[in-house]
Enzyme design. Sequence first.
Site, PDB file in Angstrom:
ATOM      1  N   HIS A  25      51.531  40.179  33.542  1.00  0.00           N
ATOM      2  CA  HIS A  25      51.158  38.934  32.846  1.00  0.00           C
ATOM      3  C   HIS A  25      51.519  38.995  31.361  1.00  0.00           C
ATOM      4  O   HIS A  25      50.776  38.496  30.500  1.00  0.00           O
ATOM      5  CB  HIS A  25      49.658  38.641  33.000  1.00  0.00           C
ATOM      6  CG  HIS A  25      49.218  38.388  34.409  1.00  0.00           C
ATOM      7  ND1 HIS A  25      49.100  37.132  34.949  1.00  0.00           N
ATOM      8  CD2 HIS A  25      48.885  39.244  35.405  1.00  0.00           C
ATOM      9  CE1 HIS A  25      48.692  37.227  36.209  1.00  0.00           C
ATOM     10  NE2 HIS A  25      48.565  38.496  36.505  1.00  0.00           N
ATOM     11  N   ASN A  58      44.336  33.143  39.262  1.00  0.00           N
ATOM     12  CA  ASN A  58      45.741  32.742  39.390  1.00  0.00           C
ATOM     13  C   ASN A  58      45.822  31.301  39.863  1.00  0.00           C
ATOM     14  O   ASN A  58      44.798  30.695  40.194  1.00  0.00           O
ATOM     15  CB  ASN A  58      46.444  33.633  40.421  1.00  0.00           C
ATOM     16  CG  ASN A  58      46.815  35.006  39.863  1.00  0.00           C
ATOM     17  OD1 ASN A  58      46.906  35.195  38.651  1.00  0.00           O
ATOM     18  ND2 ASN A  58      47.031  35.954  40.752  1.00  0.00           N
ATOM     19  N   HIS A  97      38.703  40.222  31.401  1.00  0.00           N
ATOM     20  CA  HIS A  97      38.205  41.254  32.307  1.00  0.00           C
ATOM     21  C   HIS A  97      37.323  40.601  33.379  1.00  0.00           C
ATOM     22  O   HIS A  97      36.304  39.990  33.037  1.00  0.00           O
ATOM     23  CB  HIS A  97      37.373  42.254  31.496  1.00  0.00           C
ATOM     24  CG  HIS A  97      36.969  43.472  32.265  1.00  0.00           C
ATOM     25  ND1 HIS A  97      37.043  43.568  33.630  1.00  0.00           N
ATOM     26  CD2 HIS A  97      36.484  44.666  31.853  1.00  0.00           C
ATOM     27  CE1 HIS A  97      36.618  44.744  34.029  1.00  0.00           C
ATOM     28  NE2 HIS A  97      36.275  45.440  32.961  1.00  0.00           N
ATOM     29  N   TYR A 117      40.697  46.658  33.782  1.00  0.00           N
ATOM     30  CA  TYR A 117      40.947  45.763  32.640  1.00  0.00           C
ATOM     31  C   TYR A 117      40.504  46.336  31.297  1.00  0.00           C
ATOM     32  O   TYR A 117      41.178  46.120  30.292  1.00  0.00           O
ATOM     33  CB  TYR A 117      40.334  44.380  32.902  1.00  0.00           C
ATOM     34  CG  TYR A 117      41.143  43.601  33.931  1.00  0.00           C
ATOM     35  CD1 TYR A 117      41.146  43.983  35.271  1.00  0.00           C
ATOM     36  CD2 TYR A 117      41.920  42.518  33.573  1.00  0.00           C
ATOM     37  CE1 TYR A 117      41.892  43.299  36.216  1.00  0.00           C
ATOM     38  CE2 TYR A 117      42.672  41.820  34.515  1.00  0.00           C
ATOM     39  CZ  TYR A 117      42.651  42.216  35.826  1.00  0.00           C
ATOM     40  OH  TYR A 117      43.400  41.550  36.749  1.00  0.00           O
TER      41      TYR A 117
END
Length: 720
Positions: free
Chosen positions: A77, A150, A341, A364
């Site tokens: 990403h 997403n 996160h 994360y």
Amino acid sequence: MEKNSKPDNDNAKLQDLEKNREYSKDQFITTDQGVKINNDHNTLKAGERGPSLLEDFIMREKITHFDHERIPERIVHARGSGAHGYFEAFGNVGDYTKANFLNDTTTKTPVFVRFSTVAGFRGSTDLARDVRGFAIKFYTQEGIFDMVGNNMPVFFIQDAMKFPDLIHAVKPEPHNEIPQAASAHDTFWDFISLMPESMHMIMWAMSDRAIPRSLRMMEGFGIHTFRFINKEGKSTFVKFHLKPKLGIHGVVWDEALKISGNDPDFHRRDLHDAIEMGNFPEWEFGVQLVPEEDEHKFDFDLLDPTKIIPEEQVPVTKIGRLVLNRNPDNFFAETEQVAFHPGHVVPGIDFTNDPLLQGRLFSYTDTQLSRLGSPNFHEIPINRTISPMHNNQRDGHMRQEINVGKTHYSPNSLNNGYPEQAKENEGGFVSHYERVEAHKVRERSESFADHFSQAALFFKSQTEPEQNHIIKALRFELSKVETVAIRERMVGLLNEVDKKLAQKVAEGLGIEEPSKPEKPMNHGIGADADPDKHEPKPLKNYEPSPALSMIKNPATTDSIETRQVAFICADGVSEKSFNALKKALEAKGAMAKVVAPHAGMIKGDADTQIKVDFASFSSSSVLFDAVYVLKSKNNAMLEENDNIIEFINDAYRHCKVIGFDEGLDGLIEKTTIGNKREAGKDKSMPGIIINNGTAKAFTDDFTTQMGKHRIWERESKISE
Ligand code: HDD
């Protein structure tokens, strides 16, 4: 809002960021130490032509800072665009969650949203065929909640252990770092062809969802099943959804390829410009709720992230509204440094045992330590909570906070035990009281073994053009795979999902017949590598789900708001035509953009000066939603312009609405439209609208047809 202006609204996060904003208007340039600089353009030298002096602290500081400006990009990403906004709750989920921000209808919760592609590097094209990240940071009064989702509701793999393999496979190949921001290469499909659990996600990733028209026109999903926890401590399973106000739309693949050349920042620009123009992107935030008692009522496992709960089975309840209304002031400080996160939750929201989610809960924070360089990344302004923050964590690189007092441990008596622990009724986070009793095993649950039924459900729920796009996408991707065995293995897997799909893909690849339904993971390479012991389950025959199709989706509207129409004009353009459609478009919230053979200004037939937005030589119809070609005193100027002919041909190929004023036959004859018309192949010419002077009929027809987004019936007449 004027750029760099102070926040003029009640957004508590924007107010908080104000402490860190720097405005240089009317100020002198200084060093980092605040010393005013008299000459920032020349180094200090021994004589005008002499050597530079080490003493030059001004030069050393400037260059040193520059040398260290870059930080590692996100491992996935990396390419993204962000915006500020707010969330407003409808106040209808109090029975299910105690999360205050989801219940309090009087407070707008500030948010920062970052959209992203997954595979490409930071500078890669926005139009890659890829999943889009949709990460939302909610700055609630009870701490930060991140929804790190997403634009597709499922994922490629079921266990976080495989994530590094998936990403290694999709990223550029390690020996030559090719290709950039593309999954169309051997290593990706090698991995996928050995990974039957990815088939559902592959259907989504090969659909038009992977090439969105705009970040403002995508759905968002939290993917995993989470838990809502209410005041009584009762848990309800929940899946998060975001439904875009403007509907769900994509571009066509050939268009995506061309946009990548014409404007690789297409999505970033679109988001930025829309917000600057006051066209604030908006989504409805919804949830699918499943009572804990119903956990095992489904024929798939709620903990399996490769499965959806069909919306027809559990409808999405709208619980709030998300609006983006301010661009970041500084890309690096905000969009690049923001750290999301999935483990950032607030009381009222909790995790499930989805093994993909559980692994993410580790990854994360860990990644921020190398990306942002310090455990103090939560102090970076964009990451800072707006709720009170006190604990005994101290020190570390770049610590900003000055913790006062001599205790940084607990229990303590020297500070009367503060900061003290909060009881549940004081807002303390208490993990859901879930009973777990099991053996330690490295295994996948048998309930995760149905890899094909929902993939088949997705494919069969698509309209014909959408199915064709999936077939074409798979043909494109697999034709770029050099190893024939991988192509064959993929066709074999597709055959498990849908015979017609496999057959069509096979035809495109010159493979005679889909191979017999062999178990790909037992197919040579990788055979023993996969410890998943369970046989894939046989296909279930589900009823199609309209919510899975972009075209049939209830969230898709015929709105043309914020859409852009290229007005192809030459000097002497008909002002009557120009004004009629411009006005009709503006009435529906759409925009006219003037494209002419030259930049600058053109003169209308009534001598009005009209500003040219784009010269035809530096623009392309792929950047617009529809095209209108206007007559002028000098039609030949258009007829002789190859850029304009290509502009129209592309719009035709990409199934866009094209309007022509009457009298432009000379030009039409030179385009594909003329060829098709002449050959009698395309007499009805869907989506080709001639303006024969009846302004209202023309503008009504044009705007109505634009509302269909694309004229898909034309597509079958375009050979590739
Ligand atoms: Fe992830 C970033 C979404 C699985 C590890 N992920 C990242 C971002 C999004 C997602 C939107 C970008 C956030 C931003 O804009 O900064 N990731 C997902 C979704 C997943 C998923 C929807 C599956 C449902 N991710 C996943 C797994 C792992 C990671 C299984 C590791 C075990 N993801 C990361 C990461 C990243 C990341 C390496 C890179 C940058 C970052 O976290 O901040 O930790």
